[in-house]
Design a protein around this motif. Structure first.
Motif, PDB file in Angstrom:
ATOM      1  N   GLU A  63      40.807  -9.925  67.581  1.00  0.00           N
ATOM      2  CA  GLU A  63      40.020  -8.894  68.246  1.00  0.00           C
ATOM      3  C   GLU A  63      38.584  -8.936  67.744  1.00  0.00           C
ATOM      4  O   GLU A  63      38.330  -9.237  66.581  1.00  0.00           O
ATOM      5  CB  GLU A  63      40.616  -7.507  67.972  1.00  0.00           C
ATOM      6  N   TRP A  64      37.648  -8.628  68.642  1.00  0.00           N
ATOM      7  CA  TRP A  64      36.236  -8.574  68.309  1.00  0.00           C
ATOM      8  C   TRP A  64      35.776  -7.131  68.427  1.00  0.00           C
ATOM      9  O   TRP A  64      36.150  -6.427  69.362  1.00  0.00           O
ATOM     10  CB  TRP A  64      35.422  -9.451  69.260  1.00  0.00           C
ATOM     11  N   TYR A  65      34.925  -6.687  67.479  1.00  0.00           N
ATOM     12  CA  TYR A  65      34.422  -5.320  67.444  1.00  0.00           C
ATOM     13  C   TYR A  65      32.894  -5.338  67.442  1.00  0.00           C
ATOM     14  O   TYR A  65      32.283  -6.186  66.787  1.00  0.00           O
ATOM     15  CB  TYR A  65      34.883  -4.609  66.167  1.00  0.00           C
ATOM     16  N   PHE A  66      32.290  -4.373  68.151  1.00  0.00           N
ATOM     17  CA  PHE A  66      30.839  -4.221  68.130  1.00  0.00           C
ATOM     18  C   PHE A  66      30.476  -2.855  68.690  1.00  0.00           C
ATOM     19  O   PHE A  66      31.247  -2.238  69.420  1.00  0.00           O
ATOM     20  CB  PHE A  66      30.132  -5.328  68.915  1.00  0.00           C
ATOM     21  N   PHE A  67      29.271  -2.389  68.308  1.00  0.00           N
ATOM     22  CA  PHE A  67      28.692  -1.180  68.870  1.00  0.00           C
ATOM     23  C   PHE A  67      27.798  -1.579  70.033  1.00  0.00           C
ATOM     24  O   PHE A  67      27.191  -2.646  70.019  1.00  0.00           O
ATOM     25  CB  PHE A  67      27.813  -0.447  67.844  1.00  0.00           C
ATOM     26  N   SER A  68      27.704  -0.699  71.014  1.00  0.00           N
ATOM     27  CA  SER A  68      26.801  -0.938  72.131  1.00  0.00           C
ATOM     28  C   SER A  68      26.368   0.402  72.705  1.00  0.00           C
ATOM     29  O   SER A  68      27.048   1.407  72.525  1.00  0.00           O
ATOM     30  CB  SER A  68      27.496  -1.762  73.215  1.00  0.00           C
ATOM     31  N   GLU A  69      25.239   0.380  73.373  1.00  0.00           N
ATOM     32  CA  GLU A  69      24.829   1.582  74.089  1.00  0.00           C
ATOM     33  C   GLU A  69      25.571   1.608  75.408  1.00  0.00           C
ATOM     34  O   GLU A  69      25.744   0.578  76.059  1.00  0.00           O
ATOM     35  CB  GLU A  69      23.324   1.584  74.311  1.00  0.00           C
ATOM     36  N   LEU A  70      26.035   2.790  75.798  1.00  0.00           N
ATOM     37  CA  LEU A  70      26.794   2.951  77.033  1.00  0.00           C
ATOM     38  C   LEU A  70      25.896   2.688  78.235  1.00  0.00           C
ATOM     39  O   LEU A  70      24.823   3.259  78.355  1.00  0.00           O
ATOM     40  CB  LEU A  70      27.373   4.364  77.114  1.00  0.00           C
ATOM     41  N   LYS A  71      26.339   1.788  79.114  1.00  0.00           N
ATOM     42  CA  LYS A  71      25.588   1.451  80.321  1.00  0.00           C
ATOM     43  C   LYS A  71      26.527   1.438  81.503  1.00  0.00           C
ATOM     44  O   LYS A  71      27.712   1.167  81.369  1.00  0.00           O
ATOM     45  CB  LYS A  71      24.942   0.068  80.190  1.00  0.00           C
ATOM     46  N   GLN A  72      25.984   1.710  82.672  1.00  0.00           N
ATOM     47  CA  GLN A  72      26.788   1.651  83.890  1.00  0.00           C
ATOM     48  C   GLN A  72      26.866   0.232  84.430  1.00  0.00           C
ATOM     49  O   GLN A  72      27.876  -0.175  84.960  1.00  0.00           O
ATOM     50  CB  GLN A  72      26.207   2.593  84.950  1.00  0.00           C
ATOM     51  N   ASN A  73      25.790  -0.537  84.303  1.00  0.00           N
ATOM     52  CA  ASN A  73      25.777  -1.915  84.788  1.00  0.00           C
ATOM     53  C   ASN A  73      26.389  -2.811  83.717  1.00  0.00           C
ATOM     54  O   ASN A  73      25.812  -2.982  82.654  1.00  0.00           O
ATOM     55  CB  ASN A  73      24.348  -2.358  85.114  1.00  0.00           C
ATOM     56  N   ARG A  74      27.529  -3.359  84.009  1.00  0.00           N
ATOM     57  CA  ARG A  74      28.237  -4.181  83.034  1.00  0.00           C
ATOM     58  C   ARG A  74      28.264  -5.652  83.462  1.00  0.00           C
ATOM     59  O   ARG A  74      29.206  -6.366  83.179  1.00  0.00           O
ATOM     60  CB  ARG A  74      29.644  -3.641  82.853  1.00  0.00           C
ATOM     61  N   MET A 117      38.654  -5.151  77.394  1.00  0.00           N
ATOM     62  CA  MET A 117      37.794  -4.379  76.501  1.00  0.00           C
ATOM     63  C   MET A 117      38.312  -2.951  76.441  1.00  0.00           C
ATOM     64  O   MET A 117      38.602  -2.351  77.465  1.00  0.00           O
ATOM     65  CB  MET A 117      36.345  -4.369  76.996  1.00  0.00           C
ATOM     66  N   GLU A 118      38.441  -2.451  75.223  1.00  0.00           N
ATOM     67  CA  GLU A 118      38.720  -1.038  75.009  1.00  0.00           C
ATOM     68  C   GLU A 118      37.403  -0.436  74.555  1.00  0.00           C
ATOM     69  O   GLU A 118      36.863  -0.810  73.518  1.00  0.00           O
ATOM     70  CB  GLU A 118      39.808  -0.854  73.953  1.00  0.00           C
ATOM     71  N   GLU A 119      36.872   0.477  75.351  1.00  0.00           N
ATOM     72  CA  GLU A 119      35.568   1.075  75.094  1.00  0.00           C
ATOM     73  C   GLU A 119      35.792   2.502  74.607  1.00  0.00           C
ATOM     74  O   GLU A 119      36.326   3.328  75.338  1.00  0.00           O
ATOM     75  CB  GLU A 119      34.763   1.050  76.391  1.00  0.00           C
ATOM     76  N   TYR A 120      35.406   2.780  73.363  1.00  0.00           N
ATOM     77  CA  TYR A 120      35.627   4.083  72.739  1.00  0.00           C
ATOM     78  C   TYR A 120      34.351   4.907  72.811  1.00  0.00           C
ATOM     79  O   TYR A 120      33.281   4.450  72.434  1.00  0.00           O
ATOM     80  CB  TYR A 120      36.024   3.909  71.270  1.00  0.00           C
ATOM     81  N   ARG A 121      34.513   6.137  73.277  1.00  0.00           N
ATOM     82  CA  ARG A 121      33.403   7.084  73.387  1.00  0.00           C
ATOM     83  C   ARG A 121      33.781   8.350  72.648  1.00  0.00           C
ATOM     84  O   ARG A 121      34.899   8.845  72.765  1.00  0.00           O
ATOM     85  CB  ARG A 121      33.162   7.395  74.871  1.00  0.00           C
ATOM     86  N   SER A 122      32.856   8.907  71.898  1.00  0.00           N
ATOM     87  CA  SER A 122      33.106  10.126  71.143  1.00  0.00           C
ATOM     88  C   SER A 122      32.996  11.350  72.035  1.00  0.00           C
ATOM     89  O   SER A 122      32.145  11.406  72.922  1.00  0.00           O
ATOM     90  CB  SER A 122      32.115  10.241  69.989  1.00  0.00           C
ATOM     91  N   THR A 123      33.860  12.322  71.804  1.00  0.00           N
ATOM     92  CA  THR A 123      33.779  13.592  72.532  1.00  0.00           C
ATOM     93  C   THR A 123      33.601  14.770  71.583  1.00  0.00           C
ATOM     94  O   THR A 123      33.731  15.912  71.990  1.00  0.00           O
ATOM     95  CB  THR A 123      35.051  13.838  73.377  1.00  0.00           C
ATOM     96  N   ILE A 137      31.878   2.137  70.809  1.00  0.00           N
ATOM     97  CA  ILE A 137      32.371   1.022  70.012  1.00  0.00           C
ATOM     98  C   ILE A 137      33.383   0.295  70.888  1.00  0.00           C
ATOM     99  O   ILE A 137      34.173   0.928  71.596  1.00  0.00           O
ATOM    100  CB  ILE A 137      32.977   1.477  68.660  1.00  0.00           C
ATOM    101  N   CYS A 138      33.309  -1.023  70.892  1.00  0.00           N
ATOM    102  CA  CYS A 138      34.149  -1.823  71.779  1.00  0.00           C
ATOM    103  C   CYS A 138      35.070  -2.719  70.969  1.00  0.00           C
ATOM    104  O   CYS A 138      34.663  -3.273  69.946  1.00  0.00           O
ATOM    105  CB  CYS A 138      33.282  -2.682  72.687  1.00  0.00           C
ATOM    106  N   ARG A 139      36.294  -2.834  71.456  1.00  0.00           N
ATOM    107  CA  ARG A 139      37.274  -3.767  70.906  1.00  0.00           C
ATOM    108  C   ARG A 139      37.650  -4.701  72.058  1.00  0.00           C
ATOM    109  O   ARG A 139      38.122  -4.255  73.094  1.00  0.00           O
ATOM    110  CB  ARG A 139      38.515  -3.023  70.422  1.00  0.00           C
ATOM    111  N   VAL A 140      37.424  -5.987  71.885  1.00  0.00           N
ATOM    112  CA  VAL A 140      37.699  -6.971  72.930  1.00  0.00           C
ATOM    113  C   VAL A 140      38.788  -7.910  72.440  1.00  0.00           C
ATOM    114  O   VAL A 140      38.780  -8.324  71.279  1.00  0.00           O
ATOM    115  CB  VAL A 140      36.425  -7.774  73.280  1.00  0.00           C
ATOM    116  N   ARG A 141      39.704  -8.210  73.332  1.00  0.00           N
ATOM    117  CA  ARG A 141      40.789  -9.138  72.999  1.00  0.00           C
ATOM    118  C   ARG A 141      41.191  -9.891  74.252  1.00  0.00           C
ATOM    119  O   ARG A 141      40.878  -9.484  75.364  1.00  0.00           O
ATOM    120  CB  ARG A 141      41.984  -8.399  72.413  1.00  0.00           C
TER     121      ARG A 141
END
Length: 184
Positions: A63-74, A117-123, A137-141
């Motif tokens: 699995e790969w992990y990284f932070f990213s800014e949330l965007k609509q255009n992927r 991709m599992e995209e985690y967003r804080s609430t 934070i994204c987890r890609v596998r």
């Protein structure tokens, strides 16, 4: 400026729970606080194709992990990340909701791939009050989304039906001539 690689102790295992990803990493990153170990990089995830992540993201097992800014255009150069419409609330052990996990698949050449991709967003209210909920934070596998045979279409129509879905939808019970009889 050259990138510094962090040397981790022998036997270091990075296998965080969903709660740990949000509480210990994402919330701290969004609040601009240090994380220890500081191993997860910031990436523009939506411009990187998944098989190019091994050079840029933190890898643990498969699995790969990284932070990213949330965007609509992927969109990327080689395809795009498509939302599956599946999401899951993330709770603490106390039962408090702290985040949402969205599932995306990578589509290239009009077909979905096995990259997930599992995209985690804080609430949490703390990050929302500060206006810091734009970080994810994204987890890609690479693998199947679920064990079932669900297929995701990479067209704009949404989800493609599997064989079993089509069978069940064909038995929707709207035919008024059909009667249900029970053996006596």
């Amino acid at each position: 400026m050259a990138e510094v690689k962090m040397v981790l102790p022998p036997g270091f295992q990075f296998d965080p729970t969903d709660e740990e990803l949000i509480v210990s990493f994402l919330n701290r990153r969004a609040a601009n606080l240090p994380c220890y170990p500081n191993i997860i990089p910031d990436l523009d995830s939506y411009t990187a194709h998944p098989w190019g992540l091994h050079e840029r993201a933190f890898r643990s097992k498969t699995e790969w992990y990284f932070f990213s800014e949330l965007k609509q255009n992927r969109a990327t150069e080689k395809g795009f990340w498509k939302e599956t419409g599946l999401s899951e609330a993330i709770f603490t052990s106390n039962g408090d909701e702290v985040g949402i996990k969205n599932f995306l698949v990578f589509c290239g050449d009009g077909v979905h791939t096995n990259w997930i991709m599992e995209e985690y967003r804080s609430t949490t209210s703390q990050t929302q009050l500060r206006g810091l909920n734009e970080w994810v934070i994204c987890r890609v596998r690479e693998g199947k989304l679920f064990d079932c045979e669900e297929k995701i279409s990479c067209d704009d129509d949404g989800v493609e039906l599997s064989y079993l879905d089509e069978v069940f939808f064909s038995m929707d019970g709207n035919d008024q001539d059909d009667e249900i009889t029970f053996p006596t």
